[in-house]
Scaffold this motif. Structure first.
Motif, PDB file in Angstrom:
ATOM      1  N   ALA A  54      29.383  29.095  34.084  1.00 23.02           N
ATOM      2  CA  ALA A  54      29.443  30.014  32.951  1.00 23.02           C
ATOM      3  C   ALA A  54      30.450  31.102  33.184  1.00 23.02           C
ATOM      4  N   THR A  55      30.446  31.677  34.401  1.00 24.77           N
ATOM      5  CA  THR A  55      31.399  32.732  34.720  1.00 24.77           C
ATOM      6  C   THR A  55      32.806  32.216  34.656  1.00 24.77           C
ATOM      7  N   GLY A  56      33.028  31.030  35.204  1.00 29.91           N
ATOM      8  CA  GLY A  56      34.373  30.473  35.176  1.00 29.91           C
ATOM      9  C   GLY A  56      34.847  30.252  33.755  1.00 29.91           C
ATOM     10  N   HIS A  57      33.989  29.749  32.885  1.00 29.72           N
ATOM     11  CA  HIS A  57      34.411  29.508  31.499  1.00 29.72           C
ATOM     12  C   HIS A  57      34.685  30.815  30.775  1.00 29.72           C
ATOM     13  N   ARG A  58      33.908  31.844  31.103  1.00 29.47           N
ATOM     14  CA  ARG A  58      34.142  33.108  30.426  1.00 29.47           C
ATOM     15  C   ARG A  58      35.528  33.653  30.771  1.00 29.47           C
ATOM     16  N   HIS A  59      35.935  33.556  32.057  1.00 29.20           N
ATOM     17  CA  HIS A  59      37.280  33.986  32.439  1.00 29.20           C
ATOM     18  C   HIS A  59      38.334  33.105  31.796  1.00 29.20           C
ATOM     19  N   LEU A  60      38.046  31.815  31.681  1.00 31.91           N
ATOM     20  CA  LEU A  60      39.008  30.920  31.050  1.00 31.91           C
ATOM     21  C   LEU A  60      39.170  31.254  29.578  1.00 31.91           C
ATOM     22  N   ASP A  61      38.089  31.703  28.934  1.00 31.23           N
ATOM     23  CA  ASP A  61      38.217  32.130  27.546  1.00 31.23           C
ATOM     24  C   ASP A  61      39.234  33.250  27.436  1.00 31.23           C
ATOM     25  N   LEU A  62      39.163  34.196  28.387  1.00 28.96           N
ATOM     26  CA  LEU A  62      40.116  35.307  28.354  1.00 28.96           C
ATOM     27  C   LEU A  62      41.531  34.812  28.598  1.00 28.96           C
ATOM     28  N   LEU A  63      41.667  33.891  29.540  1.00 30.22           N
ATOM     29  CA  LEU A  63      42.990  33.361  29.829  1.00 30.22           C
ATOM     30  C   LEU A  63      43.585  32.637  28.635  1.00 30.22           C
ATOM     31  N   ILE A  84      51.671  39.877  28.436  1.00 28.19           N
ATOM     32  CA  ILE A  84      51.831  40.318  29.818  1.00 28.19           C
ATOM     33  C   ILE A  84      50.885  41.458  30.155  1.00 28.19           C
ATOM     34  N   ASN A  85      50.618  42.351  29.200  1.00 31.75           N
ATOM     35  CA  ASN A  85      49.713  43.474  29.450  1.00 31.75           C
ATOM     36  C   ASN A  85      48.275  42.990  29.626  1.00 31.75           C
ATOM     37  N   VAL A  86      47.865  42.035  28.779  1.00 26.47           N
ATOM     38  CA  VAL A  86      46.514  41.477  28.898  1.00 26.47           C
ATOM     39  C   VAL A  86      46.362  40.750  30.229  1.00 26.47           C
ATOM     40  N   LEU A  87      47.397  40.001  30.594  1.00 22.56           N
ATOM     41  CA  LEU A  87      47.354  39.258  31.855  1.00 22.56           C
ATOM     42  C   LEU A  87      47.231  40.210  33.046  1.00 22.56           C
ATOM     43  N   ALA A  88      47.955  41.332  32.990  1.00 23.17           N
ATOM     44  CA  ALA A  88      47.890  42.314  34.070  1.00 23.17           C
ATOM     45  C   ALA A  88      46.495  42.906  34.194  1.00 23.17           C
ATOM     46  N   LYS A  89      45.884  43.220  33.040  1.00 26.45           N
ATOM     47  CA  LYS A  89      44.528  43.783  33.066  1.00 26.45           C
ATOM     48  C   LYS A  89      43.527  42.773  33.616  1.00 26.45           C
ATOM     49  N   PHE A  90      43.694  41.521  33.214  1.00 27.54           N
ATOM     50  CA  PHE A  90      42.775  40.500  33.697  1.00 27.54           C
ATOM     51  C   PHE A  90      42.924  40.285  35.208  1.00 27.54           C
ATOM     52  N   SER A  91      44.161  40.299  35.700  1.00 28.12           N
ATOM     53  CA  SER A  91      44.370  40.138  37.150  1.00 28.12           C
ATOM     54  C   SER A  91      43.726  41.276  37.920  1.00 28.12           C
ATOM     55  N   MET A 105      43.280  33.271  39.709  1.00 28.22           N
ATOM     56  CA  MET A 105      44.420  34.046  40.197  1.00 28.22           C
ATOM     57  C   MET A 105      45.603  33.127  40.466  1.00 28.22           C
ATOM     58  N   GLY A 106      45.333  31.907  40.926  1.00 32.40           N
ATOM     59  CA  GLY A 106      46.416  30.938  41.111  1.00 32.40           C
ATOM     60  C   GLY A 106      47.098  30.612  39.805  1.00 32.40           C
ATOM     61  N   LYS A 107      46.291  30.489  38.711  1.00 30.87           N
ATOM     62  CA  LYS A 107      46.868  30.216  37.398  1.00 30.87           C
ATOM     63  C   LYS A 107      47.731  31.384  36.927  1.00 30.87           C
ATOM     64  N   ILE A 108      47.267  32.596  37.196  1.00 27.62           N
ATOM     65  CA  ILE A 108      48.046  33.782  36.817  1.00 27.62           C
ATOM     66  C   ILE A 108      49.379  33.790  37.559  1.00 27.62           C
ATOM     67  N   VAL A 127      51.617  45.509  38.374  1.00 24.22           N
ATOM     68  CA  VAL A 127      50.190  45.242  38.507  1.00 24.22           C
ATOM     69  C   VAL A 127      49.963  43.795  38.926  1.00 24.22           C
ATOM     70  N   LEU A 128      50.652  42.889  38.270  1.00 26.09           N
ATOM     71  CA  LEU A 128      50.513  41.470  38.597  1.00 26.09           C
ATOM     72  C   LEU A 128      50.995  41.161  40.007  1.00 26.09           C
ATOM     73  N   MET A 129      52.080  41.787  40.416  1.00 27.76           N
ATOM     74  CA  MET A 129      52.623  41.531  41.751  1.00 27.76           C
ATOM     75  C   MET A 129      51.609  41.864  42.838  1.00 27.76           C
ATOM     76  N   VAL A 130      50.931  42.991  42.684  1.00 28.56           N
ATOM     77  CA  VAL A 130      49.923  43.381  43.666  1.00 28.56           C
ATOM     78  C   VAL A 130      48.767  42.385  43.657  1.00 28.56           C
ATOM     79  N   SER A 131      48.352  41.961  42.466  1.00 28.80           N
ATOM     80  CA  SER A 131      47.190  41.074  42.354  1.00 28.80           C
ATOM     81  C   SER A 131      47.451  39.693  42.940  1.00 28.80           C
ATOM     82  N   ILE A 132      48.657  39.153  42.718  1.00 28.98           N
ATOM     83  CA  ILE A 132      48.940  37.774  43.139  1.00 28.98           C
ATOM     84  C   ILE A 132      49.691  37.697  44.455  1.00 28.98           C
ATOM     85  N   SER A 133      49.875  38.831  45.145  1.00 27.13           N
ATOM     86  CA  SER A 133      50.724  38.850  46.349  1.00 27.13           C
ATOM     87  C   SER A 133      50.247  37.884  47.421  1.00 27.13           C
ATOM     88  N   SER A 134      48.932  37.612  47.489  1.00 25.45           N
ATOM     89  CA  SER A 134      48.416  36.697  48.510  1.00 25.45           C
ATOM     90  C   SER A 134      48.723  35.238  48.203  1.00 25.45           C
TER      91      SER A 134
END
Length: 893
Positions: A54-63, A84-91, A105-108, A127-134
């Protein structure tokens, strides 16, 4: 070339596993491997970050832009559907839940990669760079850095948070990319009045991790943080202020900080106490020189009270700390000279209990390191067995850490009357074996470099150095612009002359100079200077390096420029633009302000290097009109007790007296025009005993410059010169009472302009007669034109003691008071530090010393340790014959 670092935060690492890419990494060099992208896995499966369906689908809805998807394997819409702004907030939401490696996060990361060229909003991108840096590969990291550079000019200079996130991204990927760091630093400086404690603390911590040193930022933030001291009365905020300001605070600010933290000590948590003790460790190292200038006893008593109070909090909470935190506590208390048998017994028991149950290589390495730092370190057979069990899994950093710990145990092994020392020696042999085995398996230079960059210590230099250099030579074709500065810096620390590697470094620089950041030039030149090696196309190589750096001279920290000038001077390379930048009133004023916040040892080293550079320019480039202004600095340096001759020196002194016909015919530790501190004369140096009480300052330079133009300056400058004229300048005599300042340089420069051009090189000795300077050699003698020794009269040395400093007697130019045809001979006995590690090749400083003494009119006889201690000279008669040949014969000099 271990310079100053900004204060580290409460979590500032010291153990190799905490920050493997530490001070050994030169500026402008990537300091870590790229993390390979993780393969996204289905939500709700193990490793997906703990999300259920359920949690995974809820995040996918946002994506998917808000469209609900209920299929078991939902498909994501094309990247174009996302803002891009929505994606940054979600990350950010994912990062807040520590889902850095989740499939979402891999999809982002994938979306950002595919749409990077179209992104124009740097705030959201940061914002995205920090989130996906790993989850970024090295290629993707380079693309993000390039895109950030392109967009940086589009942001407003007030966007501090954007700049902070960019620096955080660079820290996350372990890449000290100076162009971006400089631009971000300008944003911080331009908004300093608006920065709060949290932002300043975060930036300091990020800069420390990246080894980015900007003294302007440190000085301005120091002023701002000092103003904040009365504003915070809560432990959480005040501890943060203490950690950032403490290591750069002056004596009065330090007193305020310690007094306040003492009042709050009962309210401190275990983590706050840990942060405070770490900051006090750094304060002890940095502020020793400053405290000595003030009431030492008053400051020392206050510090001891604070240390014992914080230690009591640590003692109560020892069981709550992680191994890495126990290591920090151990290091800090040892540095602070804390003594408590009860505390260290409990700490030792806790470390050993962790060691018995730990299975992680990194954790075992940390625990062993902490145990080895305890008073009277000792490890039982169980501990040794734990180390042996994980050796096949260890990288070079772990092996080096273990070896360093074992060497400490062996050093203190005589305290214990058991057989553990023998087992420790066997463990050391196993460490050697695994180290060599690991080196031989490498077939990629970048992977090897990641492990090499932080290695240092006796074990590495004695056991693995040759194998390491052989591996580097095997992979020499992989040296390029991305790793050339790091490899060069590493070679400079080895003292091992490998011409193939150095020639390759020079070749890469000439071919790829446009891709190398100018700040990396310092590290690139260092091995050539240290090892005294001229590569093919010498002038083109050095010229290319300096030309690449010229436009950045105003951006480099004064400390770095001083060291760069000195390193080039050892190579007989004197770029005029660089020297005029250094020997300038404004530059030296900046240097003065920076010296106040340095470690005492580094402070001393910088002053000493400036003096050596000043001396080299005066002797080798008089046409630049840069005069000598370190007279009082040198006199103050040698006004201290200079010690006495040791047994070997007394033996040599007696032999020379016999060879020359009497004790009055030889002078031990003689003073010459200019100070040179090498060989036997290196008994008491500034770098070993702390900084001298005087130092060169910008005021001396200003005074000299203004005094020289006394007959042609405007009224306002004349009034200034009248004030500055009270300073004692380089041309004055008498013992020093105040600091040698840059005004000495200025006065000399102006005086030269007033009375004519400086002497040319062929008349250098005449010009030097006006400079009151001194240099020390091991032994000195005088021969007349028939090579007969001449006595010194009353200047002989009492056996076993060095002569007192007679400043007036050292100002005579060499040969000016000698009979016609007579010559002065300087004898130097060179120990192993004067030569490269692998071959008897004279290193840069020793070669420069010989060059300078010859310019001054001496005949220089350098006697290498490998000749003096050879079997051929194993008897006194053989050594006497050797000395006679070198002094009176036509032997080599």
């Amino acid at each position: 070339m271990g310079l100053a670092t900004p204060p580290r935060g409460a979590d500032g690492p010291r153990h190799p596993r905490e920050r493997r890419h530490g001070p050994a990494t030169p500026p402008g060099v990537p300091i870590g491997p790229a993390t390979p992208p993780r393969v996204p896995i289905a939500p709700g499966t193990p490793g997906s970050g703990g999300m259920g369906p359920a949690t995974g689908h809820r995040h996918l809805d946002l994506l998917n832009g808000g469209y609900a998807t209920r299929s078991p394997a939902p498909s994501l819409l094309p990247a174009q559907s996302f803002d891009i702004n929505v994606l940054a907030k979600f990350s950010t939401c994912l990062a807040d839940q520590h889902l850095y490696f989740s499939p979402l996060m891999g999809k982002i990361a994938d979306i950002v990669s595919r749409n990077l060229e179209t992104i124009q909003d740097l705030r959201s991108l940061s914002v995205l760079m920090v989130s996906i840096s790993s989850l970024t590969s090295q290629r993707f990291q380079e693309q993000l850095v390039k895109k950030t550079e392109l967009l940086f000019g589009t942001i407003d200079s007030s966007q501090v948070n954007t700049a902070r996130r960019i620096v955080q991204f660079l820290r996350n990927i372990k890449y000290s990319y100076y162009p971006l760091l400089e631009r971000c630093n300008k944003v911080f400086l331009s908004n300093m009045n608006d920065l709060d404690l949290d932002v300043i603390s975060k930036v300091f911590s990020l800069y420390h991790s990246l080894q980015f040193h900007n003294f302007e930022f440190i000085l301005i933030t120091k002023k701002r943080l000092t103003e904040m001291i009365p504003l915070f009365d809560q432990p959480a905020t005040f501890v943060k202020l203490f950690v950032v300001l403490g290591p750069v605070a002056g004596p009065e600010e330090k007193k305020q900080l310690e007094s306040t933290i003492l009042l709050m000590s009962e309210e401190l948590t275990s983590q706050q106490a840990l942060a405070v003790i770490g900051a006090m460790e750094e304060m002890e190292s940095r502020n020793l020189r400053l405290i000595k200038k003030c009431s030492f006893l008053k400051f020392m008593v206050l510090s001891l009270v604070v240390i014992h109070k914080i230690a009591s909090i640590l003692h109560k909470n020892l069981e709550n700390y992680k191994p890495i935190e126990l290591l920090k506590i151990t290091q800090a208390l040892i540095v602070l000279h804390f003594q408590s048998k009860e505390f260290f017994v409990k700490l030792r028991e806790l470390l050993l209990s962790y060691l018995k149950i730990s299975v992680k290589t990194s954790e075992i390495s940390i625990l062993v390191c902490a145990i080895s730092k305890l008073p009277s370190p000792h490890l039982d057979e169980v501990g040794i067995s734990r180390i042996e069990a994980i050796l096949p899994q260890c990288d070079l950093g772990d092996l080096n850490s273990f070896a360093t710990s074992v060497l400490r145990w062996i050093q203190y092994g005589h305290v214990y009357l058991d057989n553990t020392t023998g087992k420790q020696l066997k463990l050391l042999q196993k460490l050697d074996h695994y180290g060599h085995q690991r080196l031989q398996k490498y077939n990629n230079l970048n992977s090897l470099w990641e492990e090499l960059k932080s290695l240092k210590g006796d074990w590495f230099s004695e056991s693995l150095l040759e194998e390491t250099l052989a591996t580097l030579q095997r992979l020499v074709d992989e040296i390029n612009y991305t790793n050339v500065a790091g490899i060069a810096y590493f070679i400079s620390r080895t003292n091992y002359l490998n011409t193939l590697l150095l020639d390759k470094i020079a070749s890469v620089v000439l071919q790829q100079i446009e891709k190398i950041h100018p700040f990396a030039i310092f590290a690139i030149i260092l091995p050539f200077s240290t090892l005294n090696y001229d590569p093919p196309q010498r002038d083109e190589f050095f010229g290319t390096c300096i030309q690449h750096l010229n436009s950045y001279l105003s951006l480099l920290d004064p400390l770095r420029l001083v060291f760069l000038g000195f390193f080039l001077a050892t190579l007989e390379y004197f770029p005029e633009d660089l020297l005029k930048t250094i020997f300038n009133i404004k530059f030296l004023s900046r240097l003065d302000s920076q010296l106040e916040i340095l470690y005492s040892t580094l402070n001393s080293k910088v002053q000493f290097r400036l003096m050596e550079l000043n001396r080299a320019v005066c002797l080798e480039c008089p046409e630049y009109q840069i005069p000598w202004f370190h007279d009082r600095f040198c006199q103050q340096l040698y006004n201290k007790d200079i010690g006495s001759l040791n047994g070997a020196q007394q033996q040599i002194y007696k032999m020379l007296a016999e060879v020359l016909g009497g004790i009055n015919c030889v002078k031990a530790s003689a003073l010459t025009p200019y100070y040179h501190l090498i060989g036997l004369g290196r008994l008491r140096t500034a770098s070993r005993t702390g900084p001298p009480r005087s130092k060169a300052k910008a005021g001396d330079l200003a005074a000299c410059l203004l005094r020289r133009k006394a007959f042609r300056k405007p009224p306002q400058r004349r009034r200034l010169s009248e004030g500055l004229g009270r300073l004692r300048t380089a041309s004055r005599t008498g013992p020093p009472r105040s600091k040698a300042k840059a005004g000495d340089l200025a006065a000399c420069l102006l005086r030269r302009k007033a009375f004519g051009k400086p002497p040319q090189r062929r008349r250098l000795s005449e010009g030097l007669g006006r400079l009151r300077t001194a240099s020390r050699t091991d032994f000195e003698c005088i021969l007349d034109k028939r090579k007969k020794p001449l006595p010194y009269g009353s200047h002989n040395t009492t056996l076993g003691k060095l002569p007192q400093m007679h400043w007036e007697s050292t100002t005579q130019i060499v040969g000016s008071n000698l009979p016609p045809g007579a010559e002065k001979i300087a004898l130097e006995f060179l120990d192993l530090r004067a030569f490269c590690r692998n071959i008897p090749h004279l290193k840069g400083k020793s070669a420069m010393k010989k060059r300078h003494l010859e310019i001054l009119g001496y005949r220089v006889i350098q006697i290498p340790h490998f000749e003096w201690n050879s079997m051929a000279l194993s008897t006194k008669d053989a050594r006497m014959d050797y000395l006679r040949e070198r002094i009176f014969g036509d032997g080599k000099s």
